[in-house]
Structure formats: C-alpha cells, structure tokens
Enzyme design. Structure first.
Site, short mmCIF file in Angstrom:
data_model
loop_
_atom_site.label_atom_id
_atom_site.label_comp_id
_atom_site.label_asym_id
_atom_site.label_seq_id
_atom_site.Cartn_x
_atom_site.Cartn_y
_atom_site.Cartn_z
N ALA A 1 4.05 -28.34 -47.74
CA ALA A 1 2.59 -28.35 -47.81
C ALA A 1 2.01 -28.10 -46.42
O ALA A 1 2.64 -28.42 -45.41
CB ALA A 1 2.12 -29.71 -48.33
N GLY B 1 7.43 -29.76 -49.77
CA GLY B 1 6.92 -29.00 -50.91
C GLY B 1 7.63 -27.66 -51.07
O GLY B 1 7.73 -27.14 -52.18
N GLU C 1 10.61 -28.49 -52.94
CA GLU C 1 10.20 -28.86 -54.31
C GLU C 1 9.88 -27.62 -55.15
O GLU C 1 10.14 -27.59 -56.35
CB GLU C 1 8.99 -29.79 -54.26
N GLU D 1 9.16 -35.74 -45.99
CA GLU D 1 7.82 -36.33 -46.14
C GLU D 1 7.74 -37.74 -45.57
O GLU D 1 6.70 -38.17 -45.08
CB GLU D 1 7.41 -36.35 -47.62
C1 3H9 Z 1 4.77 -31.92 -48.16
O1 3H9 Z 1 5.38 -30.90 -48.31
C2 3H9 Z 1 4.16 -32.69 -49.30
C3 3H9 Z 1 4.66 -32.29 -50.64
O2 3H9 Z 1 5.81 -33.03 -50.98
C4 3H9 Z 1 3.65 -32.58 -51.69
C5 3H9 Z 1 2.38 -31.80 -51.64
C6 3H9 Z 1 1.48 -32.06 -52.76
N1 3H9 Z 1 2.07 -27.41 -42.15
O3 3H9 Z 1 7.57 -27.67 -35.05
P1 3H9 Z 1 7.28 -26.31 -34.60
C7 3H9 Z 1 3.30 -25.75 -37.46
S1 3H9 Z 1 4.51 -32.59 -46.63
C8 3H9 Z 1 1.30 -26.85 -41.21
O4 3H9 Z 1 6.78 -26.13 -33.22
P2 3H9 Z 1 10.05 -25.63 -35.00
C9 3H9 Z 1 3.39 -26.61 -36.22
O5 3H9 Z 1 2.29 -27.47 -36.09
C10 3H9 Z 1 5.23 -31.41 -45.51
N2 3H9 Z 1 1.76 -26.49 -40.00
O6 3H9 Z 1 8.51 -25.30 -34.82
C11 3H9 Z 1 3.45 -25.54 -35.14
O7 3H9 Z 1 2.12 -25.09 -34.95
P3 3H9 Z 1 1.62 -24.62 -33.50
C12 3H9 Z 1 6.70 -31.56 -45.45
C13 3H9 Z 1 3.05 -26.69 -39.75
O8 3H9 Z 1 10.69 -24.33 -35.29
C14 3H9 Z 1 4.23 -24.41 -35.81
O9 3H9 Z 1 4.14 -24.65 -37.20
N3 3H9 Z 1 7.21 -30.71 -44.38
C15 3H9 Z 1 3.91 -27.26 -40.69
O10 3H9 Z 1 10.53 -26.46 -33.86
C16 3H9 Z 1 5.69 -24.38 -35.43
O11 3H9 Z 1 6.21 -25.69 -35.62
C17 3H9 Z 1 7.40 -31.18 -43.13
O12 3H9 Z 1 7.24 -32.32 -42.84
C18 3H9 Z 1 3.38 -27.62 -41.95
N4 3H9 Z 1 4.12 -28.15 -42.91
O13 3H9 Z 1 10.15 -26.56 -36.26
C19 3H9 Z 1 7.86 -30.16 -42.12
N5 3H9 Z 1 5.14 -27.35 -40.14
O14 3H9 Z 1 2.44 -23.42 -33.15
C20 3H9 Z 1 7.18 -30.38 -40.80
C21 3H9 Z 1 5.05 -26.84 -38.91
O15 3H9 Z 1 0.18 -24.35 -33.70
N6 3H9 Z 1 7.54 -29.37 -39.81
N7 3H9 Z 1 3.80 -26.43 -38.66
O16 3H9 Z 1 1.89 -25.80 -32.61
C22 3H9 Z 1 8.68 -29.45 -39.10
O17 3H9 Z 1 9.50 -30.33 -39.25
C23 3H9 Z 1 8.91 -28.40 -38.07
O18 3H9 Z 1 7.68 -27.86 -37.71
C24 3H9 Z 1 9.83 -27.25 -38.56
C25 3H9 Z 1 9.80 -26.09 -37.51
C26 3H9 Z 1 11.25 -27.76 -38.71
C27 3H9 Z 1 9.33 -26.70 -39.86
#
Ligand code: 3H9
Length: 700
Positions: A63, A102, A105, A125
């Site tokens: 998400a 998500g 999912e 999450e």
């Molecule tokens: C969910 O899914 C809920 C569902 O179950 C239900 C829904 C109804 N959204 O970390 P990075 C941005 S909850 C928006 O530097 P990396 C981040 O802010 C979600 N933005 O890169 C950054 O922006 P900026 C569950 C996001 O390669 C840029 O992307 N998912 C999101 O070191 C690069 O990120 C998570 O919890 C996002 N979901 O790591 C995953 N994710 O360049 C959370 C990232 O402007 N994310 N951004 O600073 C992560 O763990 C790491 O970002 C990831 C990439 C491993 C994906």
C-alpha cells in the site's frame, strides 16, 4: 487504463504490469488501473489467462504509505484482491522482484505465483503498526498454516522466493531469464486445464493440522505477551490468524478489516510511519545535492579501545580495508582483541565460520606506525575524550594523512572547530559521533564544523550509509543533538530521585513508557565515572542557580561506577548484568535529601513521564531553535536509534505533537514554579503553542 498500470495482450494472455516507481506502491491510481485492467481482461473473450507483474526491482512494496491517514478512495485493495481471486479466468502473479505487504497480498489472491529466484516476499506491516489488511491474515494461513504465516507476519522480515517455494506459497521459481517468457508455458497449460484454478480462500492445506495450528497460536501469543509489552498490532495479527482457522473466509475477512481499521487509527501506527519517513528524510541533506562523495576504500582508525574496535568492525563489515593505529604494541594487541572478539562471538553463535573470519581479517591491518595512514581515504580518530589528547592526534594526522583524505573525530561532546584548528586543512575535518557498541548501534551523528567542504560531508554520509547506519546531521555544538538532550532529561531523573521517588520506580515508569531500560540502568551501563569526570570539569562554570544533585557523586566516591564495578544505582551479582535494588543506595538518597531539607515526595508514573519527556522536548526545541538539528524528525531519529526512545511513539517530537504542544508548555510552566531556572519553556515552544503549530509543520 492509466500510465501506472499497463495492459498488454500476448497470445491469449493479458499482461498487467505495475509501473509506479520507485517501489510500485499501490497508490489510488495503481488500484484504479489494476481494477480496470482486470475488468477489461475478463470482458475480452480472446483472453484466457491474466498475469500481474511489476517492474524494475519491485513487484510491489505494498500500500502507498503516504495515503494512510487520508480519506480512503475506492477501489480499495481488499476489493481488488477479491476481484482477482474470484476471476473466472486463471490469474498468475509473476513476482519479478520484492513483493511486500499489500503487494504480496495481491499475489496471494492470484491463483498461481511464479517468482524469479532473486525475488523476496514478505508482510512487514507490523513495522508500521499495522496488519496485512487485504486478506493476508486469512489467505496465507490457509496455504501454509498458522505457524509459518505468523512467523512471516510477526517478524516482518521478507523471505526468499526459494523459502516461499518450500513453504508452498510460491508455485514455481524461475532461476534465470525473463520471468514472463519463462512462465509462458506454465500459463498456457492452465488453458488446457492442466492446473486447476483454486481460489486461495478455498485452499485448506494449511488448515489440516488443527492441533499444530492451535499450539502455534498459543506459542506466538505467549512470546509476544513477554516481548511485545505495550504494542498493539502484533496481538491484532494473532487474533486475525486465529479467526482464519475457526471461521468462514468472509467472516475472517470482515474481522481483519475491522482490526486493520483499528490499527490504522492507533497512535502507534502514526508513530511508526512517522519513524519510517523520518529515517529516510535525515539522509536528504540539501548541501549534498549533486555532490559526489570522495573515494572510500581504505579507512584508518586511530585507537583500539572499545570505540575504535567497534568502528573498525563496522568498517570491515562494510567491506572496507581497515588500518588500526595504536601508539604501542600493548594498545594494539588490545585493539586487535577488541576486533577479533566480535568475530569469535559470531563463530560461537554459528553466524560465521572460522574461514569467514580469516577472510574478513585479511582486510584488517593493525600497526603502531602512523606512516601507515598515508594511503587512507579517511582517518577516524577514536582516542580518549580529552581535547588536548585529540588535538595532539590531529597534529600528527595532518602530518601523515594524504591530501584529500577526510579526517574525522569520533567524539561525543567536543568542539570539532577547535580540533580542526590544529590542522592545515580544517575544511576536511568533521565529527563522526558513533554510539557504543559502534558495530551494532545504528545512529551516526555527523557533526558539521564551520567551513566544512560539502564533499567531505557527503563522504561522511556515504560512510554511514555503507555501514548501514542512520546518519543524522548535527551542527557543532556541545553534546551535539543527542547528548545535549540526554543531559536535560538525566537532570530531571536526578531531581525526581532527590525529591523522593526511588530510582527503581523512575526506571520502571520509563520502561513502561517503552524504553528498553530506564535512566539509572543506563548510567550504570555507561559507567558512572565518565559522567562524574564531566561534572567535576564543569563544576567551576556551573551557574549557582542550577539545582545540583550530588547523589551520583556520593556513589562514585565509593567506587560504585555501575555494572563494571558490580555496583552503581543497582547491585550486580558476580557476572550478572541484571541489577537488583540496593537498600544502601536508598539510604544514601535519603541522607542527601535530609541534608538538603527536602520533604520526600512520590511521583506517580504518569507524573514521572510528564517531567522526563517535558524536559526532553523542551531541550529538543532549543536544539532546533539554535539550528543544531536540521528538523524535528532528525531529533526523533537520534532519540530512537541512539537512546532507545520507543519507535512506536515516533520520537519525542512526534510524541509532543500527539500529546499537544500547548500541554507541554503548560506542564513546563507548572514545574517552573518549583525551579524556574531549569524549567524555562523554549521560545520556539511558546511560539508554536500560541500559533497552534506542530513539529510536523517544521519538518523539511
Ligand atoms: C500495506 O501494504 C497494508 C496492506 O496490508 C493493506 C492495505 C489495505 N509507500 O526505503 P527506500 C518510498 S502497508 C510509499 O529508500 P530501499 C520511500 O519513502 C505497506 N512510499 O528504498 C522512498 O521515498 P523517497 C507494507 C514508499 O530500496 C522510496 O520509496 N509495505 C513505500 O532501501 C525508496 O524507498 C512496507 O512496509 C510505500 N509502501 O527499500 C514496505 N515504500 O525516495 C515499506 C517505500 O521519497 N518499504 N517508499 O525517500 C520498505 O521497506 C522499503 O522502502 C523497501 C525499499 C524495502 C520497499
């Protein structure tokens, strides 16, 4: 369709590709695009199979976190997952890269999952105070059982495609080649009826062993009752999975939806998502835009003590070549041991083999000869915390380090400008405040003295990133960000103790707030002698109006320096690091109190926190006012990664926003009646309260 979801038709297959860089987050536009692509593919009689995939390194990171807290727009993700699952045509998830939350999912609601070998799947999450809210808590246990599903949801760490295959949640792993091409046959086989299309909600493999599932629920709940005190979402996750085992799918889904909504509204979700963005924001320093860091392959560390050893290990782990310089063989031997013992511990824990240690240590060059530093790209001084000693070292560094090498001082308090002034190249000297143990603690304060070259600053950040640290910029001001604020709330802890509240009750209240340890446990851990030396040094310049609590001095005079001497605020039995309450300490406190004629007063846990956090926020506001910290969220990062502030509360600035800035000011004004010298609300706080501002408004 829109430009973030692209639909291509290939033979009888509809290829639906998410193209929403950087991480293919499932924003509203992506959800709309997906829904439309699925509908169009279903309506097209030529299409027999649907395949959903991502782009770049991501299938989808889940998400769009930016959207949480805003009104939710349709179609919502659970609707899309349900639409995919109930498709009359087989749907494949072609997991080309990372699939999280998500995103995973979405894949779970497809009928088949094929992944590239390098792909990762996970449900993180929990780290955001949430739970998988698009059917993940109901679908995953149906495929892999409660235990494995809970492990994935509760530790939040992704697993490899191979592990997913072993779990049974991935149907096929393609070792190499382009995923779509590699999966073509598999997809077409379904049109010939070779692989049955079973909606995940109808799968039951994971539900077969009811007894094992029941035990798993109990065990995970027990574990989290012990380790997750104060946390909200882990227990919601366990409840949801329990529901999946015992109720029809639709009912479980409804339960998950309600639980997700509760998590979304919780202050913990707000705190954790704030922390997520804060630790990314702190790396975005305007001075570093379009600046390339200098080459960084060889690092020299001066000093082989605890800090020097830890820094050397952090650098070795980051793949650098590390020279360690000590003034004599005995010091060097100690330094070598400090490094080796880390790897020996890894070996004893089975985290690495003796061969790996040997390989790492091939990049480690201990020496007593300063000339060895001449080819270092960066030199980090980590000698005794004493200005004259540091200056002496920097004079030598200036003599031996090559032109263009970055010179850094690892100090927790001292003036970097003064240190830099003894060199011929002050613009190349910066502060790097590592936290002990330096190979473990993730915070790195990067201290910027006047005139520092941006290239040098960029190299400091590059080192931090390479070491896997969270680098935070600080101006060159005594105690920088973290220790300056620590000084304020440590004082308050002492005041409350002298006022009549046992240090053990203060520690307890602080732990109950979410810290791993309380302030008096921390003093014992750090060693009372260090603070004592500091206090003695400042005694002559201390403002006579400042309240000074002598209890810690009384303990130090007895040689009770904390854990290392077996006695401090707590008593430590031989070899134990867990302290027990010491009645003699309470007597000493009572004696001090009566000498000063203070009437004992027991603060409630709530009152303890009001004072402790009030002092922290007030000092932090001054740190901001004086531009020592760049923005409030940098302070939150420092407090979390360096001082144990509970992440789920976001940090002191986020906490203050949620508690109310006006209330913080009122608290400080209330306390100032007793001690107007200490409890002076910062000008910034007063202005913010008057204008109804929050710290969030000041984030850059
Ligand atoms: C969910 O899914 C809920 C569902 O179950 C239900 C829904 C109804 N959204 O970390 P990075 C941005 S909850 C928006 O530097 P990396 C981040 O802010 C979600 N933005 O890169 C950054 O922006 P900026 C569950 C996001 O390669 C840029 O992307 N998912 C999101 O070191 C690069 O990120 C998570 O919890 C996002 N979901 O790591 C995953 N994710 O360049 C959370 C990232 O402007 N994310 N951004 O600073 C992560 O763990 C790491 O970002 C990831 C990439 C491993 C994906």
């Amino acid at each position: 369709m829109n430009d973030v979801v692209v639909l291509n038709k290939k033979e009888s297959i509809a290829l639906i590709q998410i193209q929403n860089p950087p991480v293919n987050a499932l924003s509203h536009a992506v959800r709309q695009g997906l829904m439309e692509a699925v509908r169009e593919s279903l309506e097209d009689p030529a299409i027999k199979v649907l395949a959903i995939t991502g782009s770049g390194k991501f299938f989808s990171a889940g998400a769009d976190i930016q959207e949480f807290g805003k009104p939710s727009l349709e179609p919502q993700l659970p609707q899309i997952c349900n639409a995919i699952e109930s498709c009359s045509k087989p749907v494949f998830a072609l997991i080309n890269g990372t699939a999280l939350g998500g995103g995973f999912e979405l894949a779970l609601s497809a009928h088949f999952r094929v992944a590239t070998a390098s792909a990762k799947i996970g449900l993180p999450e929990i780290h955001l105070g949430l739970l998988p809210g698009s059917g993940g808590t109901q679908r995953l246990p149906r495929i892999i059982g409660a235990d494995k599903a809970l492990k994935m949801m509760l530790n939040g760490q992704p697993v490899s495609a191979g592990e997913g295959l072993a779990y049974g949640v991935i149907d096929r792993v393609e070792e190499s080649g382009e995923l779509i091409t590699a999966s073509m046959n598999f997809m077409l086989e379904t049109t010939a009826g070779k692989h049955p299309r079973i909606p995940t909600r109808e799968r039951t493999e994971g539900l077969q062993d009811e007894a094992a599932n029941h035990v798993a629920i109990g065990e995970h709940r027990n574990t989290w009752q012990k380790k997750g005190k104060g946390l909200y979402s882990p227990f919601q996750i366990i409840d949801c999975v329990e529901k999946a085992l015992s109720t029809p799918f639709e009912e479980g889904l409804k339960y998950e939806r309600e639980s997700f909504a509760r998590c979304l509204e919780s202050p913990q979700r707000k705190g954790l998502i704030h922390a997520f963005f804060a630790e990314r924001r702190c790396r975005k320093i305007p001075e570093l835009r379009e600046i390339e860091p200098r080459k960084l392959e060889r690092l020299a560390v001066i000093g082989g003590g605890t800090m020097g050893g830890g820094i050397a290990v952090a650098a070795l782990d980051a793949g650098l070549e590390v020279m360690m310089v000590e003034r004599d063989e005995a010091g060097l031997e100690k330094g070598r041991l400090n490094v080796e013992k880390v790897y020996d511990r890894h070996i004893s824990k089975g985290r690495m083999g003796p061969e790996d240690k040997k390989e790492v240590l091939e990049r480690f060059i201990p020496s007593t000869d300063f000339e060895r530093i001449t080819d270092a790209d960066m030199v980090i001084e980590a000698v005794f915390e004493e200005m004259e000693v540091k200056k002496e070292v920097f004079r030598i560094l200036d003599q031996y380090a090559r032109q263009g090498a970055v010179l850094a001082s690892n100090t927790s308090y001292l003036d970097i400008d003064e240190i830099a002034s003894v060199t011929s190249r002050p613009e190349e000297v910066l502060g790097l405040h590592f936290f002990s143990p330096a190979n473990i603690m993730k915070l790195l304060e990067i201290v910027v003295p006047s005139g520092l070259s941006n290239e040098v600053l960029a190299t400091g950040f590059a080192l931090g990133n390479r070491m896997g640290k969270v680098p935070v910029r600080s101006a060159n001001s005594e105690g920088f960000i973290g220790n300056r604020i620590l000084g304020a709330y440590s004082k308050v802890a002492g005041y409350m103790m002298e006022d009549g509240t046992s240090p053990y009750r203060i520690d307890e209240a602080v732990r109950d707030f979410g810290y791993p340890i309380g302030p008096f446990q921390m003093f014992d851990l750090a060693g009372g002698d260090i603070g004592w030396a500091n206090r003695k040094r400042k005694a002559t310049t201390r403002d006579p109006r400042e309240r000074y609590v002598e209890i810690a001095d009384r303990l130090c005079e007895r040689g009770w320096f904390g854990q290392k001497t077996g006695r401090g605020f707590y008593l430590y039995e031989e070899g134990s690091r867990i302290g027990i309450e010491d009645p003699e300490v309470l007597d000493i406190i009572a004696g001090e109190r009566s000498t000063k004629g203070i009437r004992a007063r027991e603060y409630s846990p709530e009152e303890i926190i009001r004072r402790y956090i009030g002092a922290m926020v007030n000092e932090a506001a001054k740190v901001l006012e004086e531009k020592v910290a760049r923005c409030p969220s940098d302070i939150d990062v420092v407090q979390h990664y360096g001082y144990g502030f509970p992440r789920y509360r976001g940090g002191p600035m986020k906490y203050a926003d949620m508690y109310g800035i006006r209330k913080i000011v009122e608290d400080i004004e209330e306390f100032s009646v007793e001690d107007p010298f200490f409890w002076k609300p910062s000008e910034l706080l007063k202005t913010m309260a008057a204008q109804g501002q929050t710290f969030e408004d000041l984030n850059l």
